[in-house]
Write a protein that holds these residues in place. Structure first.
Motif, PDB file in Angstrom:
ATOM      1  N   UNK A  12      39.102  29.988  32.087  1.00  0.00           N
ATOM      2  CA  UNK A  12      38.763  31.366  32.421  1.00  0.00           C
ATOM      3  C   UNK A  12      38.560  31.514  33.929  1.00  0.00           C
ATOM      4  N   UNK A  13      37.762  30.623  34.517  1.00  0.00           N
ATOM      5  CA  UNK A  13      37.519  30.677  35.956  1.00  0.00           C
ATOM      6  C   UNK A  13      38.795  30.404  36.748  1.00  0.00           C
ATOM      7  N   UNK A  14      39.627  29.485  36.259  1.00  0.00           N
ATOM      8  CA  UNK A  14      40.893  29.189  36.930  1.00  0.00           C
ATOM      9  C   UNK A  14      41.808  30.418  36.918  1.00  0.00           C
ATOM     10  N   UNK A  15      41.916  31.084  35.764  1.00  0.00           N
ATOM     11  CA  UNK A  15      42.747  32.287  35.680  1.00  0.00           C
ATOM     12  C   UNK A  15      42.246  33.382  36.616  1.00  0.00           C
ATOM     13  N   UNK A  16      40.937  33.547  36.699  1.00  0.00           N
ATOM     14  CA  UNK A  16      40.399  34.555  37.611  1.00  0.00           C
ATOM     15  C   UNK A  16      40.699  34.214  39.057  1.00  0.00           C
ATOM     16  N   UNK A  22      46.645  35.581  43.866  1.00  0.00           N
ATOM     17  CA  UNK A  22      47.989  36.171  43.780  1.00  0.00           C
ATOM     18  C   UNK A  22      47.950  37.692  43.876  1.00  0.00           C
ATOM     19  N   UNK A  23      46.746  38.266  44.070  1.00  0.00           N
ATOM     20  CA  UNK A  23      46.571  39.718  44.151  1.00  0.00           C
ATOM     21  C   UNK A  23      47.066  40.417  42.882  1.00  0.00           C
ATOM     22  N   UNK A  24      46.772  39.826  41.722  1.00  0.00           N
ATOM     23  CA  UNK A  24      47.146  40.398  40.426  1.00  0.00           C
ATOM     24  C   UNK A  24      45.906  40.890  39.692  1.00  0.00           C
ATOM     25  N   UNK A  27      45.691  43.808  36.602  1.00  0.00           N
ATOM     26  CA  UNK A  27      46.265  43.412  35.316  1.00  0.00           C
ATOM     27  C   UNK A  27      45.492  42.247  34.713  1.00  0.00           C
ATOM     28  N   UNK A  28      44.987  41.386  35.556  1.00  0.00           N
ATOM     29  CA  UNK A  28      44.293  40.188  35.074  1.00  0.00           C
ATOM     30  C   UNK A  28      43.038  40.530  34.281  1.00  0.00           C
ATOM     31  N   UNK A  66      34.947  43.836  41.202  1.00  0.00           N
ATOM     32  CA  UNK A  66      35.635  43.532  42.462  1.00  0.00           C
ATOM     33  C   UNK A  66      37.095  43.941  42.425  1.00  0.00           C
ATOM     34  N   UNK A  67      37.712  43.837  41.275  1.00  0.00           N
ATOM     35  CA  UNK A  67      39.120  44.173  41.111  1.00  0.00           C
ATOM     36  C   UNK A  67      39.257  45.061  39.874  1.00  0.00           C
TER      37      UNK A  67
END
Length: 178
Positions: A12-16, A22-24, A27-28, A66-67
């Protein structure tokens, strides 16, 4: 279960981190809440899995602050306008009497039945999405607090905090006899 929960938290932390790099981000956030919900629905994770799950939700909430979520405003406005529909669906899902008796604390001791876990975690996911997205719509497009209610928000906030902090004690007292 500890290894599974720790591995899930690491992914989970890696995906975030990767999505931010990657500025995604927009959608993430949707992908991450879907990942959180499906992992809990597909695999019954008793304690301490619930503690890791609560951390996942907390980190997700910080991440989407944040996003912001993609299309979060339109989802929030839709949820604010249709709250009686999805709110009624949540009530029906939560108060359906299961075929077998389960612990009241489904969060800490999830059922072995995937349908029961689905009912519980889909409500949690809908509420998390509602609390995050409805404010995106702003006061012009969502529910406006009536002016007569604004002076009462201080004591209402304190009562809500007391109810939140005391509900666990009430649960223990109610379940003490049975």
């Amino acid at each position: 279960y500890i290894q599974l929960a720790a591995m899930e938290m690491s992914w989970f932390l890696l995906l975030e981190s990767v999505s931010v790099a990657m500025d995604k981000g927009p959608t993430a956030g949707w992908f991450l809440i879907a990942l959180i919900a499906t992992s809990r629905i597909l695999i019954a994770q008793p304690r301490p899995g619930s503690e890791f799950h609560e951390m996942d939700l907390f980190i997700w909430a910080m991440f989407v602050q944040l996003s912001p979520l993609k299309h979060g405003e339109s989802v929030g406005v839709g949820m604010a306008q249709a709250w009686p529909i999805w709110g009624s669906a949540c009530v029906l899902l939560m108060f359906h009497v299961p075929a077998k008796y389960r612990s009241v604390e489904l969060e800490q001791y999830p059922s072995d039945d995937i349908v029961e876990r689905f009912r519980f975690y889909i409500v949690e996911t809908l509420l998390a999405i509602a609390f995050i997205t409805i404010p995106y719509g702003g006061t012009g497009k969502t529910l406006i607090m009536p002016p007569w209610l604004r002076p009462h928000m201080k004591w209402l906030n304190n009562c809500s905090l007391a109810a939140f902090c005391g509900h666990k004690a009430v649960l223990y007292l109610v379940n003490q006899g049975g």
